[in-house]
Motif scaffolding. Structure first.
Motif, PDB file in Angstrom:
ATOM      1  N   ILE A 195      21.700 -35.310  -6.359  1.00 23.44           N
ATOM      2  CA  ILE A 195      22.921 -34.608  -6.751  1.00 23.44           C
ATOM      3  C   ILE A 195      22.624 -33.126  -6.592  1.00 23.44           C
ATOM      4  O   ILE A 195      21.772 -32.581  -7.290  1.00 23.44           O
ATOM      5  N   ASP A 196      23.308 -32.480  -5.659  1.00 26.10           N
ATOM      6  CA  ASP A 196      23.056 -31.081  -5.374  1.00 26.10           C
ATOM      7  C   ASP A 196      24.364 -30.303  -5.461  1.00 26.10           C
ATOM      8  O   ASP A 196      25.384 -30.750  -4.950  1.00 26.10           O
ATOM      9  N   GLY A 197      24.340 -29.158  -6.113  1.00 32.81           N
ATOM     10  CA  GLY A 197      25.539 -28.342  -6.219  1.00 32.81           C
ATOM     11  C   GLY A 197      25.545 -27.516  -7.482  1.00 32.81           C
ATOM     12  O   GLY A 197      24.499 -27.246  -8.070  1.00 32.81           O
ATOM     13  N   GLU A 198      26.750 -27.135  -7.904  1.00 35.81           N
ATOM     14  CA  GLU A 198      26.880 -26.300  -9.094  1.00 35.81           C
ATOM     15  C   GLU A 198      28.238 -26.526  -9.739  1.00 35.81           C
ATOM     16  O   GLU A 198      29.165 -27.030  -9.111  1.00 35.81           O
ATOM     17  N   ALA A 199      28.335 -26.149 -11.017  1.00 35.26           N
ATOM     18  CA  ALA A 199      29.587 -26.264 -11.745  1.00 35.26           C
ATOM     19  C   ALA A 199      29.640 -25.186 -12.822  1.00 35.26           C
ATOM     20  O   ALA A 199      28.617 -24.812 -13.396  1.00 35.26           O
ATOM     21  N   SER A 200      30.844 -24.669 -13.069  1.00 34.06           N
ATOM     22  CA  SER A 200      31.020 -23.668 -14.109  1.00 34.06           C
ATOM     23  C   SER A 200      32.428 -23.763 -14.681  1.00 34.06           C
ATOM     24  O   SER A 200      33.326 -24.331 -14.067  1.00 34.06           O
ATOM     25  N   ILE A 201      32.580 -23.209 -15.895  1.00 35.26           N
ATOM     26  CA  ILE A 201      33.871 -23.150 -16.568  1.00 35.26           C
ATOM     27  C   ILE A 201      34.160 -21.687 -16.858  1.00 35.26           C
ATOM     28  O   ILE A 201      33.279 -20.939 -17.280  1.00 35.26           O
ATOM     29  N   ASN A 202      35.395 -21.287 -16.617  1.00 35.81           N
ATOM     30  CA  ASN A 202      35.813 -19.913 -16.834  1.00 35.81           C
ATOM     31  C   ASN A 202      37.073 -19.923 -17.685  1.00 35.81           C
ATOM     32  O   ASN A 202      37.980 -20.705 -17.436  1.00 35.81           O
ATOM     33  N   ASN A 203      37.118 -19.084 -18.698  1.00 30.11           N
ATOM     34  CA  ASN A 203      38.316 -18.936 -19.515  1.00 30.11           C
ATOM     35  C   ASN A 203      38.899 -17.568 -19.217  1.00 30.11           C
ATOM     36  O   ASN A 203      38.264 -16.543 -19.443  1.00 30.11           O
ATOM     37  N   ARG A 204      40.106 -17.551 -18.721  1.00 29.45           N
ATOM     38  CA  ARG A 204      40.783 -16.294 -18.392  1.00 29.45           C
ATOM     39  C   ARG A 204      42.177 -16.321 -18.997  1.00 29.45           C
ATOM     40  O   ARG A 204      42.987 -17.175 -18.631  1.00 29.45           O
ATOM     41  N   LYS A 205      42.427 -15.436 -19.928  1.00 28.63           N
ATOM     42  CA  LYS A 205      43.726 -15.323 -20.600  1.00 28.63           C
ATOM     43  C   LYS A 205      44.168 -16.654 -21.211  1.00 28.63           C
ATOM     44  O   LYS A 205      45.310 -17.065 -21.110  1.00 28.63           O
ATOM     45  N   GLY A 206      43.220 -17.354 -21.827  1.00 25.45           N
ATOM     46  CA  GLY A 206      43.534 -18.595 -22.517  1.00 25.45           C
ATOM     47  C   GLY A 206      43.653 -19.814 -21.631  1.00 25.45           C
ATOM     48  O   GLY A 206      44.001 -20.888 -22.106  1.00 25.45           O
ATOM     49  N   LYS A 207      43.356 -19.702 -20.344  1.00 23.51           N
ATOM     50  CA  LYS A 207      43.450 -20.835 -19.430  1.00 23.51           C
ATOM     51  C   LYS A 207      42.059 -21.202 -18.939  1.00 23.51           C
ATOM     52  O   LYS A 207      41.309 -20.335 -18.494  1.00 23.51           O
ATOM     53  N   LEU A 208      41.720 -22.475 -19.019  1.00 19.36           N
ATOM     54  CA  LEU A 208      40.431 -22.949 -18.527  1.00 19.36           C
ATOM     55  C   LEU A 208      40.504 -23.176 -17.024  1.00 19.36           C
ATOM     56  O   LEU A 208      41.421 -23.815 -16.523  1.00 19.36           O
ATOM     57  N   ILE A 209      39.515 -22.650 -16.323  1.00 16.51           N
ATOM     58  CA  ILE A 209      39.424 -22.787 -14.869  1.00 16.51           C
ATOM     59  C   ILE A 209      38.069 -23.421 -14.569  1.00 16.51           C
ATOM     60  O   ILE A 209      37.041 -22.930 -15.024  1.00 16.51           O
ATOM     61  N   TYR A 210      38.085 -24.503 -13.806  1.00 15.89           N
ATOM     62  CA  TYR A 210      36.862 -25.229 -13.479  1.00 15.89           C
ATOM     63  C   TYR A 210      36.501 -24.980 -12.022  1.00 15.89           C
ATOM     64  O   TYR A 210      37.348 -25.074 -11.138  1.00 15.89           O
ATOM     65  N   PHE A 211      35.229 -24.682 -11.782  1.00 11.89           N
ATOM     66  CA  PHE A 211      34.715 -24.525 -10.424  1.00 11.89           C
ATOM     67  C   PHE A 211      33.570 -25.519 -10.262  1.00 11.89           C
ATOM     68  O   PHE A 211      32.679 -25.585 -11.108  1.00 11.89           O
ATOM     69  N   TYR A 212      33.602 -26.279  -9.176  1.00 12.52           N
ATOM     70  CA  TYR A 212      32.504 -27.194  -8.927  1.00 12.52           C
ATOM     71  C   TYR A 212      32.395 -27.498  -7.442  1.00 12.52           C
ATOM     72  O   TYR A 212      33.367 -27.461  -6.709  1.00 12.52           O
ATOM     73  N   LYS A 213      31.175 -27.770  -7.038  1.00  9.92           N
ATOM     74  CA  LYS A 213      30.889 -28.185  -5.662  1.00  9.92           C
ATOM     75  C   LYS A 213      29.675 -29.097  -5.738  1.00  9.92           C
ATOM     76  O   LYS A 213      28.596 -28.675  -6.160  1.00  9.92           O
ATOM     77  N   TRP A 214      29.846 -30.346  -5.362  1.00 14.77           N
ATOM     78  CA  TRP A 214      28.774 -31.318  -5.445  1.00 14.77           C
ATOM     79  C   TRP A 214      28.584 -32.036  -4.117  1.00 14.77           C
ATOM     80  O   TRP A 214      29.545 -32.361  -3.434  1.00 14.77           O
ATOM     81  N   VAL A 215      27.342 -32.300  -3.790  1.00 11.99           N
ATOM     82  CA  VAL A 215      26.970 -33.187  -2.690  1.00 11.99           C
ATOM     83  C   VAL A 215      26.160 -34.304  -3.337  1.00 11.99           C
ATOM     84  O   VAL A 215      25.087 -34.064  -3.891  1.00 11.99           O
ATOM     85  N   VAL A 216      26.713 -35.510  -3.303  1.00 19.35           N
ATOM     86  CA  VAL A 216      26.085 -36.652  -3.965  1.00 19.35           C
ATOM     87  C   VAL A 216      25.638 -37.648  -2.910  1.00 19.35           C
ATOM     88  O   VAL A 216      26.425 -38.055  -2.061  1.00 19.35           O
ATOM     89  N   LYS A 217      24.366 -38.025  -2.970  1.00 21.72           N
ATOM     90  CA  LYS A 217      23.837 -39.058  -2.083  1.00 21.72           C
ATOM     91  C   LYS A 217      23.510 -40.274  -2.932  1.00 21.72           C
ATOM     92  O   LYS A 217      22.788 -40.171  -3.920  1.00 21.72           O
ATOM     93  N   ALA A 218      24.077 -41.414  -2.541  1.00 22.61           N
ATOM     94  CA  ALA A 218      23.917 -42.625  -3.333  1.00 22.61           C
ATOM     95  C   ALA A 218      23.566 -43.806  -2.443  1.00 22.61           C
ATOM     96  O   ALA A 218      23.929 -43.849  -1.268  1.00 22.61           O
ATOM     97  N   ASN A 219      22.864 -44.751  -3.026  1.00 16.62           N
ATOM     98  CA  ASN A 219      22.579 -46.022  -2.365  1.00 16.62           C
ATOM     99  C   ASN A 219      23.537 -47.060  -2.933  1.00 16.62           C
ATOM    100  O   ASN A 219      23.861 -47.035  -4.119  1.00 16.62           O
ATOM    101  N   TRP A 220      23.987 -47.955  -2.083  1.00 17.01           N
ATOM    102  CA  TRP A 220      24.942 -48.962  -2.526  1.00 17.01           C
ATOM    103  C   TRP A 220      24.681 -50.275  -1.804  1.00 17.01           C
ATOM    104  O   TRP A 220      24.042 -50.318  -0.753  1.00 17.01           O
ATOM    105  N   THR A 221      25.171 -51.337  -2.395  1.00 19.91           N
ATOM    106  CA  THR A 221      25.125 -52.650  -1.764  1.00 19.91           C
ATOM    107  C   THR A 221      26.536 -53.209  -1.754  1.00 19.91           C
ATOM    108  O   THR A 221      27.361 -52.851  -2.595  1.00 19.91           O
ATOM    109  N   GLY A 222      26.788 -54.058  -0.791  1.00 22.25           N
ATOM    110  CA  GLY A 222      28.128 -54.614  -0.709  1.00 22.25           C
ATOM    111  C   GLY A 222      28.170 -55.902   0.083  1.00 22.25           C
ATOM    112  O   GLY A 222      27.240 -56.242   0.811  1.00 22.25           O
ATOM    113  N   GLU A 223      29.253 -56.619  -0.097  1.00 24.32           N
ATOM    114  CA  GLU A 223      29.509 -57.853   0.629  1.00 24.32           C
ATOM    115  C   GLU A 223      30.909 -57.765   1.215  1.00 24.32           C
ATOM    116  O   GLU A 223      31.819 -57.229   0.594  1.00 24.32           O
TER     117      GLU A 223
END
Length: 102
Positions: free
Chosen positions: A63-91
């Motif tokens: 899991i590579d990336g970053e995330a932050s929360i910003n409060n500006r004039k009473g409003k929550l602003i979310y910033f995030y960028k993620w690169v997720v590498k996962a292993n999976w199985t399926g049929e």
């Protein structure tokens, strides 16, 4: 009016007595560590099933990336960028895939 480089004490905010963040108006928080754990918990073990087959995430390898929360004039602003590498199985009932490695 102040000369360039001298600064005007009326507009200087830093290190002055009585300067506060009124009503907690504006702030910023780094939540990268917390959100990495949350993404790992939320994704691990997800299973999707349908008519064509099923798929399950078995391991989160990176899991590579970053995330932050910003409060500006009473409003929550979310910033995030993620690169997720996962292993999976399926049929799948639709197609068969055979992988041969040598």
């Amino acid at each position: 009016m102040a000369k360039w480089g001298e600064g005007d004490q009326r507009w200087t905010v830093g290190k002055r007595a009585g300067v506060t963040n009124v009503n907690n108006c504006c702030w910023w928080r780094d939540v990268t560590s917390w959100s990495q754990d949350a993404v790992n918990i939320l994704l691990l073990g997800i299973r999707v099933e349908g008519e064509e087959g099923s798929c399950e995430i078995t391991d989160i390898s990176n899991i590579d990336g970053e995330a932050s929360i910003n409060n500006r004039k009473g409003k929550l602003i979310y910033f995030y960028k993620w690169v997720v590498k996962a292993n999976w199985t399926g049929e799948s009932s639709v197609c068969t895939l055979n992988i041969i490695t040598e």
